[in-house]
Write a protein that holds these residues in place. Structure first.
Motif, mmCIF file in Angstrom:
data_model
loop_
_atom_site.group_PDB
_atom_site.id
_atom_site.type_symbol
_atom_site.label_atom_id
_atom_site.label_comp_id
_atom_site.label_asym_id
_atom_site.label_seq_id
_atom_site.Cartn_x
_atom_site.Cartn_y
_atom_site.Cartn_z
ATOM 1 N N TYR A 166 0.830 -1.197 0.000
ATOM 2 C CA TYR A 166 0.000 0.000 0.000
ATOM 3 C C TYR A 166 0.868 1.251 0.000
ATOM 4 C CZ TYR A 166 -3.759 -3.232 1.154
ATOM 5 O OH TYR A 166 -4.656 -4.263 1.122
ATOM 6 N N GLU A 167 0.465 2.194 -0.804
ATOM 7 C CA GLU A 167 1.192 3.448 -0.937
ATOM 8 C C GLU A 167 0.321 4.592 -0.423
ATOM 9 O OE1 GLU A 167 3.588 5.940 -4.434
ATOM 10 O OE2 GLU A 167 2.635 4.009 -4.880
ATOM 11 N N GLU A 168 0.944 5.493 0.328
ATOM 12 C CA GLU A 168 0.208 6.639 0.855
ATOM 13 C C GLU A 168 0.047 7.698 -0.231
ATOM 14 O OE1 GLU A 168 1.894 8.193 4.432
ATOM 15 O OE2 GLU A 168 2.011 6.221 5.408
ATOM 16 N N MET A 169 -1.183 8.152 -0.427
ATOM 17 C CA MET A 169 -1.482 9.214 -1.384
ATOM 18 C C MET A 169 -2.354 10.254 -0.693
ATOM 19 S SD MET A 169 0.070 8.107 -4.081
ATOM 20 C CE MET A 169 -0.529 9.351 -5.238
ATOM 21 N N VAL A 170 -2.111 11.538 -0.997
ATOM 22 C CA VAL A 170 -2.916 12.619 -0.434
ATOM 23 C C VAL A 170 -3.471 13.454 -1.587
ATOM 24 C CG1 VAL A 170 -2.960 14.645 1.057
ATOM 25 C CG2 VAL A 170 -1.501 12.691 1.652
ATOM 26 N N TYR A 171 -4.782 13.666 -1.572
ATOM 27 C CA TYR A 171 -5.447 14.467 -2.595
ATOM 28 C C TYR A 171 -6.057 15.694 -1.934
ATOM 29 C CZ TYR A 171 -5.025 10.066 -5.106
ATOM 30 O OH TYR A 171 -4.519 8.920 -5.691
ATOM 31 N N GLU A 172 -5.993 16.823 -2.634
ATOM 32 C CA GLU A 172 -6.550 18.071 -2.116
ATOM 33 C C GLU A 172 -7.492 18.682 -3.145
ATOM 34 O OE1 GLU A 172 -3.619 20.794 -0.544
ATOM 35 O OE2 GLU A 172 -2.185 19.161 -0.225
ATOM 36 N N GLY A 173 -8.521 19.325 -2.657
ATOM 37 C CA GLY A 173 -9.450 19.943 -3.580
ATOM 38 C C GLY A 173 -10.493 20.769 -2.860
ATOM 39 N N TYR A 174 -11.510 21.140 -3.620
ATOM 40 C CA TYR A 174 -12.578 21.984 -3.085
ATOM 41 C C TYR A 174 -13.923 21.306 -3.295
ATOM 42 C CZ TYR A 174 -9.035 25.655 -3.103
ATOM 43 O OH TYR A 174 -7.893 26.381 -2.881
ATOM 44 N N GLY A 175 -14.733 21.340 -2.250
ATOM 45 C CA GLY A 175 -16.101 20.872 -2.368
ATOM 46 C C GLY A 175 -16.993 22.009 -2.823
ATOM 47 N N PRO A 176 -18.313 21.846 -2.731
ATOM 48 C CA PRO A 176 -19.237 22.920 -3.107
ATOM 49 C C PRO A 176 -18.952 24.198 -2.333
ATOM 50 C CG PRO A 176 -20.418 20.863 -2.711
ATOM 51 C CD PRO A 176 -19.012 20.624 -2.276
ATOM 52 N N SER A 177 -19.086 25.339 -3.023
ATOM 53 C CA SER A 177 -18.898 26.669 -2.418
ATOM 54 C C SER A 177 -17.509 26.864 -1.816
ATOM 55 C CB SER A 177 -19.973 26.932 -1.350
ATOM 56 O OG SER A 177 -21.267 26.864 -1.914
ATOM 57 N N GLY A 178 -16.536 26.128 -2.347
ATOM 58 C CA GLY A 178 -15.149 26.366 -1.955
ATOM 59 C C GLY A 178 -14.712 25.750 -0.642
ATOM 60 N N VAL A 179 -15.450 24.758 -0.136
ATOM 61 C CA VAL A 179 -15.030 24.061 1.083
ATOM 62 C C VAL A 179 -13.726 23.313 0.807
ATOM 63 C CG1 VAL A 179 -15.599 22.217 2.715
ATOM 64 C CG2 VAL A 179 -17.381 23.800 1.959
ATOM 65 N N ALA A 180 -12.723 23.525 1.653
ATOM 66 C CA ALA A 180 -11.425 22.870 1.476
ATOM 67 C C ALA A 180 -11.494 21.424 1.960
ATOM 68 C CB ALA A 180 -10.353 23.630 2.250
ATOM 69 N N VAL A 181 -10.938 20.504 1.151
ATOM 70 C CA VAL A 181 -11.000 19.080 1.479
ATOM 71 C C VAL A 181 -9.633 18.433 1.261
ATOM 72 C CG1 VAL A 181 -12.148 16.878 1.006
ATOM 73 C CG2 VAL A 181 -13.418 19.018 0.698
ATOM 74 N N GLY A 232 -17.647 19.773 -6.768
ATOM 75 C CA GLY A 232 -16.330 20.243 -6.348
ATOM 76 C C GLY A 232 -15.317 20.096 -7.457
ATOM 77 N N ASN A 233 -14.064 20.295 -7.137
ATOM 78 C CA ASN A 233 -13.006 20.024 -8.103
ATOM 79 C C ASN A 233 -11.724 19.648 -7.383
ATOM 80 O OD1 ASN A 233 -13.153 23.119 -7.629
ATOM 81 N ND2 ASN A 233 -11.061 22.796 -8.388
ATOM 82 N N LEU A 234 -11.071 18.638 -7.920
ATOM 83 C CA LEU A 234 -9.804 18.167 -7.363
ATOM 84 C C LEU A 234 -8.704 19.136 -7.766
ATOM 85 C CD1 LEU A 234 -8.819 15.731 -5.711
ATOM 86 C CD2 LEU A 234 -8.268 14.597 -7.869
ATOM 87 N N GLY A 235 -7.884 19.547 -6.802
ATOM 88 C CA GLY A 235 -6.839 20.527 -7.076
ATOM 89 C C GLY A 235 -5.457 19.909 -7.069
ATOM 90 N N THR A 236 -4.457 20.760 -7.089
ATOM 91 C CA THR A 236 -3.069 20.302 -7.070
ATOM 92 C C THR A 236 -2.580 20.185 -5.632
ATOM 93 O OG1 THR A 236 -2.316 22.597 -7.233
ATOM 94 C CG2 THR A 236 -2.551 21.364 -9.286
ATOM 95 N N SER A 237 -1.486 19.476 -5.453
ATOM 96 C CA SER A 237 -0.903 19.298 -4.123
ATOM 97 C C SER A 237 -0.560 20.650 -3.509
ATOM 98 C CB SER A 237 0.361 18.433 -4.228
ATOM 99 O OG SER A 237 0.966 18.299 -2.976
ATOM 100 N N GLY A 238 -1.022 20.885 -2.298
ATOM 101 C CA GLY A 238 -0.739 22.145 -1.607
ATOM 102 C C GLY A 238 -1.811 23.201 -1.766
ATOM 103 N N CYS A 239 -2.841 22.918 -2.573
ATOM 104 C CA CYS A 239 -3.832 23.968 -2.864
ATOM 105 C C CYS A 239 -4.687 24.321 -1.646
ATOM 106 C CB CYS A 239 -4.707 23.591 -4.060
ATOM 107 S SG CYS A 239 -5.853 22.230 -3.780
ATOM 108 N N VAL A 240 -4.866 23.374 -0.708
ATOM 109 C CA VAL A 240 -5.647 23.692 0.493
ATOM 110 C C VAL A 240 -4.927 23.333 1.795
ATOM 111 C CG1 VAL A 240 -7.841 23.421 -0.731
ATOM 112 C CG2 VAL A 240 -6.929 21.491 0.568
ATOM 113 N N SER A 241 -3.852 22.556 1.717
ATOM 114 C CA SER A 241 -3.207 22.079 2.946
ATOM 115 C C SER A 241 -2.665 23.217 3.805
ATOM 116 C CB SER A 241 -2.089 21.083 2.632
ATOM 117 O OG SER A 241 -1.132 21.654 1.765
ATOM 118 N N PHE A 242 -2.379 24.369 3.184
ATOM 119 C CA PHE A 242 -1.874 25.506 3.959
ATOM 120 C C PHE A 242 -2.941 26.049 4.917
ATOM 121 C CE2 PHE A 242 -3.995 27.458 0.372
ATOM 122 C CZ PHE A 242 -4.550 28.621 0.896
ATOM 123 N N MET A 243 -4.200 25.663 4.700
ATOM 124 C CA MET A 243 -5.285 26.114 5.578
ATOM 125 C C MET A 243 -5.421 25.238 6.830
ATOM 126 S SD MET A 243 -8.336 26.752 2.832
ATOM 127 C CE MET A 243 -8.043 27.360 1.176
#
Length: 247
Positions: free
Chosen positions: A82-97, A122-133
């Motif tokens: 198993y490999e660890e993967m982290v995905y970042e993106g936005y849900g409806p109305s810009g909720v960070a996920v 929503g939309n899947l973003g690039t690495s780091g797009c929401v993690s700073f929050m």
């Protein structure tokens, strides 16, 4: 999981249907497989495994299942890597996920996660797009043993906790991520029953949803993410309305 209280998520899992419980067992099993391969099968020498065994028991995973997972991971029976993967993106109305996964097929997992975001507004973003929050903190949940608040505060501070709160039947402790294991051990030695001891990502600010359609889609996004076997943790900054207690 995210929101204001880790315990709300644990309670929901404890009240889950049998099929949901099976998924919880699967997710914890994957985590245990990874930490056994990293640090060995002996919980006395593998603190991550020791914490995961406590987590498994808090989620009512049978001891036979725990032993079987450890033996399989330590031997030649577990062929999956198993490999660890982290995905970042936005849900409806810009909720960070943020979505943390353990997967043996990155293409399948990435496709699934992208599909959920696209399907539910929503939309899947690039690495780091929401993690700073988000910041990482340790959270430990104890069963409230009926001790008075002064005694609980004294014990928590002695163990090294940064802060604590009491909510009905549980005590929720926050601490530095690096201190989770030692505080867990200290409080267990004091006689407390630890229900959960983990690191989690906590948002610096929250996003409220008022549109009913956005709320519906956000709930569906979270349900589909948490229902996926590859997904281990889901963090978000949705300011979820508290559900009324059912008496």
């Amino acid at each position: 999981m995210s929101g204001h209280s880790k315990w709300a998520n644990i309670k929901r899992k404890k009240e889950a249907t049998d099929s949901a419980k099976a998924k919880i067992f699967t997710k914890i099993g994957r985590e245990m497989t990874v930490v056994v391969k990293e640090g060995g099968p002996d919980p006395a020498n593998n603190s991550k495994l020791r914490d995961l065994i406590a987590k498994a028991k808090a989620n009512n995973v049978p001891n036979d299942n725990i032993d079987r997972i450890i033996k399989k991971a330590a031997g030649d029976g577990e062929k999956n890597n198993y490999e660890e993967m982290v995905y970042e993106g936005y849900g409806p109305s810009g909720v960070a996920v943020i979505v943390e996964c353990l997967t043996d097929n990155k293409n399948r997992t990435a496709g699934d996660i992208r599909h959920y975001f696209d399907k539910f507004g929503g939309n899947l973003g690039t690495s780091g797009c929401v993690s700073f929050m988000f910041s990482t903190q340790g959270t430990i949940i104890l069963e409230n043993n009926g001790a008075d608040e002064d005694k609980i505060m004294e014990d928590c501070m002695e163990a090294g906790a940064d802060d604590f709160s009491i909510e009905n039947d549980v005590i929720e402790i926050t601490c530095k991520p690096s201190d989770v294991h030692t505080i867990n051990e200290a409080l267990t030695a004091m006689g407390y029953k630890v229900l959960s001891a983990e690191t989690e990502k906590v948002p610096s600010s929250y996003t409220a949803l008022t549109d009913e359609e956005a709320i519906r889609k956000m709930n569906l996004l979270l349900e589909h993410l948490e229902d996926n076997d590859d997904v281990q943790n889901v963090y978000h900054n949705w300011d979820m309305p508290e559900e009324p207690d059912e008496d």
